[in-house]
Scaffold this motif. Structure first.
Motif, PDB file in Angstrom:
ATOM      1  N   ASP A 134      49.396  42.002  68.942  1.00  0.00           N
ATOM      2  CA  ASP A 134      48.523  41.763  68.014  1.00  0.00           C
ATOM      3  C   ASP A 134      48.393  42.675  67.085  1.00  0.00           C
ATOM      4  O   ASP A 134      47.403  43.664  66.566  1.00  0.00           O
ATOM      5  CB  ASP A 134      47.054  42.044  68.607  1.00  0.00           C
ATOM      6  N   PRO A 135      49.525  42.981  66.243  1.00  0.00           N
ATOM      7  CA  PRO A 135      49.540  44.001  65.055  1.00  0.00           C
ATOM      8  C   PRO A 135      49.025  43.538  63.888  1.00  0.00           C
ATOM      9  O   PRO A 135      48.488  42.412  63.750  1.00  0.00           O
ATOM     10  CB  PRO A 135      51.040  43.896  64.887  1.00  0.00           C
ATOM     11  N   ASP A 136      48.594  44.751  63.077  1.00  0.00           N
ATOM     12  CA  ASP A 136      47.900  44.430  61.937  1.00  0.00           C
ATOM     13  C   ASP A 136      48.658  43.897  60.800  1.00  0.00           C
ATOM     14  O   ASP A 136      48.088  43.387  59.735  1.00  0.00           O
ATOM     15  CB  ASP A 136      47.023  45.681  61.508  1.00  0.00           C
ATOM     16  N   SER A 137      49.832  43.993  60.694  1.00  0.00           N
ATOM     17  CA  SER A 137      50.762  43.724  59.699  1.00  0.00           C
ATOM     18  C   SER A 137      52.093  43.298  60.339  1.00  0.00           C
ATOM     19  O   SER A 137      52.463  43.543  61.367  1.00  0.00           O
ATOM     20  CB  SER A 137      50.704  44.828  58.575  1.00  0.00           C
ATOM     21  N   TYR A 138      53.061  42.409  59.426  1.00  0.00           N
ATOM     22  CA  TYR A 138      54.010  42.031  59.599  1.00  0.00           C
ATOM     23  C   TYR A 138      55.034  43.305  60.103  1.00  0.00           C
ATOM     24  O   TYR A 138      55.860  43.452  60.880  1.00  0.00           O
ATOM     25  CB  TYR A 138      54.687  41.076  58.798  1.00  0.00           C
ATOM     26  N   GLU A 139      54.846  44.500  59.057  1.00  0.00           N
ATOM     27  CA  GLU A 139      55.795  45.595  59.155  1.00  0.00           C
ATOM     28  C   GLU A 139      55.423  46.344  60.399  1.00  0.00           C
ATOM     29  O   GLU A 139      56.466  46.867  61.002  1.00  0.00           O
ATOM     30  CB  GLU A 139      55.447  46.449  57.884  1.00  0.00           C
ATOM     31  N   GLU A 190      64.933  48.677  68.398  1.00  0.00           N
ATOM     32  CA  GLU A 190      65.769  48.632  67.510  1.00  0.00           C
ATOM     33  C   GLU A 190      66.625  47.550  67.720  1.00  0.00           C
ATOM     34  O   GLU A 190      66.962  47.010  66.713  1.00  0.00           O
ATOM     35  CB  GLU A 190      66.472  49.939  67.382  1.00  0.00           C
ATOM     36  N   HIS A 191      67.454  47.164  68.910  1.00  0.00           N
ATOM     37  CA  HIS A 191      68.154  46.260  68.888  1.00  0.00           C
ATOM     38  C   HIS A 191      67.983  44.817  68.599  1.00  0.00           C
ATOM     39  O   HIS A 191      68.458  43.825  68.591  1.00  0.00           O
ATOM     40  CB  HIS A 191      68.791  46.383  70.475  1.00  0.00           C
ATOM     41  N   LEU A 192      66.582  44.606  68.665  1.00  0.00           N
ATOM     42  CA  LEU A 192      65.921  43.329  68.279  1.00  0.00           C
ATOM     43  C   LEU A 192      65.760  43.102  66.930  1.00  0.00           C
ATOM     44  O   LEU A 192      65.199  42.113  66.603  1.00  0.00           O
ATOM     45  CB  LEU A 192      64.508  43.164  69.255  1.00  0.00           C
ATOM     46  N   ARG A 193      65.346  44.132  66.276  1.00  0.00           N
ATOM     47  CA  ARG A 193      65.019  44.053  64.818  1.00  0.00           C
ATOM     48  C   ARG A 193      65.892  42.964  63.994  1.00  0.00           C
ATOM     49  O   ARG A 193      65.134  42.111  63.295  1.00  0.00           O
ATOM     50  CB  ARG A 193      65.002  45.390  64.006  1.00  0.00           C
ATOM     51  N   GLU A 194      67.114  43.308  63.933  1.00  0.00           N
ATOM     52  CA  GLU A 194      67.885  42.220  63.228  1.00  0.00           C
ATOM     53  C   GLU A 194      67.885  40.742  63.807  1.00  0.00           C
ATOM     54  O   GLU A 194      67.500  39.872  63.288  1.00  0.00           O
ATOM     55  CB  GLU A 194      69.420  42.479  63.216  1.00  0.00           C
ATOM     56  N   PRO A 195      68.045  40.498  65.209  1.00  0.00           N
ATOM     57  CA  PRO A 195      68.030  39.043  65.695  1.00  0.00           C
ATOM     58  C   PRO A 195      66.870  38.722  65.645  1.00  0.00           C
ATOM     59  O   PRO A 195      66.719  37.276  65.521  1.00  0.00           O
ATOM     60  CB  PRO A 195      68.564  39.597  67.141  1.00  0.00           C
ATOM     61  N   LEU A 196      65.846  39.276  65.550  1.00  0.00           N
ATOM     62  CA  LEU A 196      64.309  38.527  65.421  1.00  0.00           C
ATOM     63  C   LEU A 196      63.733  38.431  64.219  1.00  0.00           C
ATOM     64  O   LEU A 196      62.630  38.197  63.897  1.00  0.00           O
ATOM     65  CB  LEU A 196      63.299  39.075  66.611  1.00  0.00           C
ATOM     66  N   ASP A 197      64.471  39.229  62.986  1.00  0.00           N
ATOM     67  CA  ASP A 197      64.048  39.389  61.501  1.00  0.00           C
ATOM     68  C   ASP A 197      63.491  37.826  61.027  1.00  0.00           C
ATOM     69  O   ASP A 197      62.296  37.858  60.765  1.00  0.00           O
ATOM     70  CB  ASP A 197      65.139  39.707  60.716  1.00  0.00           C
ATOM     71  N   ALA A 198      64.171  36.724  61.139  1.00  0.00           N
ATOM     72  CA  ALA A 198      63.563  35.430  60.517  1.00  0.00           C
ATOM     73  C   ALA A 198      62.755  34.835  61.680  1.00  0.00           C
ATOM     74  O   ALA A 198      61.587  34.441  60.886  1.00  0.00           O
ATOM     75  CB  ALA A 198      64.885  34.561  60.304  1.00  0.00           C
TER      76      ALA A 198
END
Length: 144
Positions: free
Chosen positions: A108-113, A121-129
């Motif tokens: 439940d984050p406040d922003s996309y960022e 770290e290893h999931l940031r690129e694979p889950l970006d879209a």
């Protein structure tokens, strides 16, 4: 991506998320089902009415039955997977959407960022879209 289309991808991807948990968990299906249910309860990711058995867990991992997977099971599987040293990844777009959707529901984050930055770290690129689509879907639902 239309909201309905995104959620359909999530539902199709949940069995893959459960299957990934089974594959990497490397324990008996009964034990993995127990771990999944107890973790959901302790981590407050859901309240399973009953602890699933091995047959139920196997059925949830079947890509032909995505409507059967309860959200608590997907959320909990993701919660456990992101902590594993094996650094698992989703195998396709539907599964990535399920991972991203569960990630947002768990945190439940406040922003996309904030959601992106909290990912391992290893999931940031694979889950970006998928995370962008999940965030858009989540924001669209808030307007209702």
């Amino acid at each position: 991506m239309p909201q309905g289309g995104f959620y359909a991808k999530v539902r199709r991807g949940l069995p893959g998320l459960i299957a990934r948990w089974q594959d990497i968990g490397r324990d008996s299906p009964d034990r993995l089902a127990l771990i999944l249910a107890e973790t959901a309860r302790v981590a407050k990711l859901g309240e399973p009415a009953a602890t699933p058995d091995a047959a139920t867990l196997t059925a949830w991992a079947d890509p032909e039955a995505p409507e059967e997977v309860p959200l608590w099971a997907g959320r909990t599987a993701l919660f456990l997977l992101v902590q594993m040293p094996a650094r698992p990844l989703p195998v396709d777009d539907d599964e990535a959407c399920a991972w991203a959707y569960c990630w947002l529901r768990n945190r439940d984050p406040d922003s996309y960022e904030a959601a992106r930055d909290a990912l391992p770290e290893h999931l940031r690129e694979p889950l970006d879209a998928a995370l962008k689509a999940a965030w858009t879907d989540r924001q669209g639902l808030r307007l209702v």
